[in-house]
Write a protein that holds these residues in place. Structure first.
Motif, PDB file in Angstrom:
ATOM      1  N   THR A 192      -2.545   7.472   1.548  1.00  0.00           N
ATOM      2  CA  THR A 192      -2.507   6.079   1.988  1.00  0.00           C
ATOM      3  C   THR A 192      -3.911   5.543   2.216  1.00  0.00           C
ATOM      4  OG1 THR A 192      -0.348   6.441   3.036  1.00  0.00           O
ATOM      5  CG2 THR A 192      -1.591   4.498   3.735  1.00  0.00           C
ATOM      6  N   ILE A 205       0.841  -1.203   0.000  1.00  0.00           N
ATOM      7  CA  ILE A 205       0.000   0.000   0.000  1.00  0.00           C
ATOM      8  C   ILE A 205       0.875   1.253   0.000  1.00  0.00           C
ATOM      9  CG2 ILE A 205      -1.616   1.370   1.377  1.00  0.00           C
ATOM     10  CD1 ILE A 205      -2.993  -0.936   0.016  1.00  0.00           C
ATOM     11  N   ALA A 206       1.918   1.242   0.831  1.00  0.00           N
ATOM     12  CA  ALA A 206       2.802   2.404   0.919  1.00  0.00           C
ATOM     13  C   ALA A 206       3.493   2.671  -0.409  1.00  0.00           C
ATOM     14  CB  ALA A 206       3.836   2.187   2.016  1.00  0.00           C
ATOM     15  N   THR A 240      -5.591   4.824  -1.051  1.00  0.00           N
ATOM     16  CA  THR A 240      -5.081   3.604  -1.669  1.00  0.00           C
ATOM     17  C   THR A 240      -5.631   2.377  -0.965  1.00  0.00           C
ATOM     18  OG1 THR A 240      -3.045   4.772  -2.300  1.00  0.00           O
ATOM     19  CG2 THR A 240      -2.988   2.365  -2.351  1.00  0.00           C
ATOM     20  N   GLU A 241      -5.696   2.434   0.354  1.00  0.00           N
ATOM     21  CA  GLU A 241      -6.271   1.314   1.110  1.00  0.00           C
ATOM     22  C   GLU A 241      -7.723   1.086   0.706  1.00  0.00           C
ATOM     23  OE1 GLU A 241      -5.559   2.597   5.088  1.00  0.00           O
ATOM     24  OE2 GLU A 241      -3.736   1.398   5.302  1.00  0.00           O
ATOM     25  N   ALA A 249       0.967   4.249  -2.699  1.00  0.00           N
ATOM     26  CA  ALA A 249       0.427   5.545  -2.294  1.00  0.00           C
ATOM     27  C   ALA A 249       1.432   6.687  -2.340  1.00  0.00           C
ATOM     28  CB  ALA A 249      -0.143   5.434  -0.876  1.00  0.00           C
ATOM     29  N   SER A 250       2.678   6.411  -1.987  1.00  0.00           N
ATOM     30  CA  SER A 250       3.642   7.493  -1.792  1.00  0.00           C
ATOM     31  C   SER A 250       4.237   8.007  -3.103  1.00  0.00           C
ATOM     32  CB  SER A 250       4.775   7.016  -0.891  1.00  0.00           C
ATOM     33  OG  SER A 250       5.780   8.005  -0.780  1.00  0.00           O
ATOM     34  N   GLU A 253      -1.028  10.673   4.709  1.00  0.00           N
ATOM     35  CA  GLU A 253      -2.013   9.781   5.310  1.00  0.00           C
ATOM     36  C   GLU A 253      -3.283   9.713   4.464  1.00  0.00           C
ATOM     37  OE1 GLU A 253      -2.330  11.340   9.238  1.00  0.00           O
ATOM     38  OE2 GLU A 253      -0.492  10.345   9.936  1.00  0.00           O
TER      39      GLU A 253
END
Length: 216
Positions: A153, A132-133, A156-157, A136-137, A150
């Protein structure tokens, strides 16, 4: 054998042309296995150095995630500063420092994308949180604050909620550094250290390795 004993032994014996492997990858594996036996924290940490389009150098720690006859493998966001540097120059330097054993290995080589199937396999082995990280990043980009990260993230979650897998983002993957020079440094007394360098003549892929001793 504890660390102090290992360090004393390696320092006393030193590094001889007669004892090293003909190939730097084989020699690295010997040393890396001895390093692992010392049970260090993050044994596979290595400093990766690149240069940007203006020639400014940059160095950061990454984790070695693969090693075979081709060379050294690590993974990252290819849109990050290091990814952009590597994709522009196709050159990299790696520095492994194993200070408790008074050893250092320096690698200079060409950098290329790892094949997609190998990047896919490694990404699938990561924890879901790490997947996920990575998705997302926007690595190396300027963001407003922690809250923005956040939010990215969380979004994306939510996108992958209920999904058993998180696919590897197309901009994230492995790099393979194919060495053209590899230097092994062994600390010795009175700073008369041993330095042996493996070098391919004219840096030609497939050429036999030449082993040279460098002055400390």
């Amino acid at each position: 054998m504890d660390l102090a004993e290992m360090r004393e032994q390696y320092s006393e014996v030193g590094l001889s042309e007669d004892d090293v492997a003909d190939d730097p990858i084989a020699q690295f594996k010997r040393w890396f296995d001895e390093w692992l036996s010392a049970e260090p924290y993050d044994a596979n940490a290595v400093i990766l150095a690149t240069a940007d389009a203006d020639g400014w150098p940059s160095a950061r720690a990454v984790l070695l995630k693969g090693l075979d006859e081709r060379g050294f493998v690590f993974h990252t966001n290819r849109r990050s500063a290091k990814g952009l540097d590597l994709d522009r120059s196709h050159r990299a330097s790696l520095c492994f420092l194993w200070h408790p054993l008074e050893r250092q290995v320096r690698v200079v080589g060409t950098a290329e994308h790892l094949p997609d199937d190998e990047s896919d396999a490694y990404f699938a082995s990561r924890s879901r949180g790490a997947q996920i990280a990575a998705s997302a990043s926007p690595q190396s980009e300027v963001i407003a604050d922690r809250a923005e990260l956040e939010r990215l993230t969380a979004g994306t979650e939510a996108r992958f909620a209920g999904s058993g897998t998180v696919p590897r983002p197309p901009h994230w993957g492995g790099y393979l550094v194919r060495p053209v020079t590899v230097e092994f440094w062994q600390g010795r007394r009175s700073r008369l250290h041993d330095r042996l360098r493996y070098r391919r003549p004219d840096r030609a892929a497939g050429a036999d390795w030449v082993i040279e001793r460098l002055a400390p």
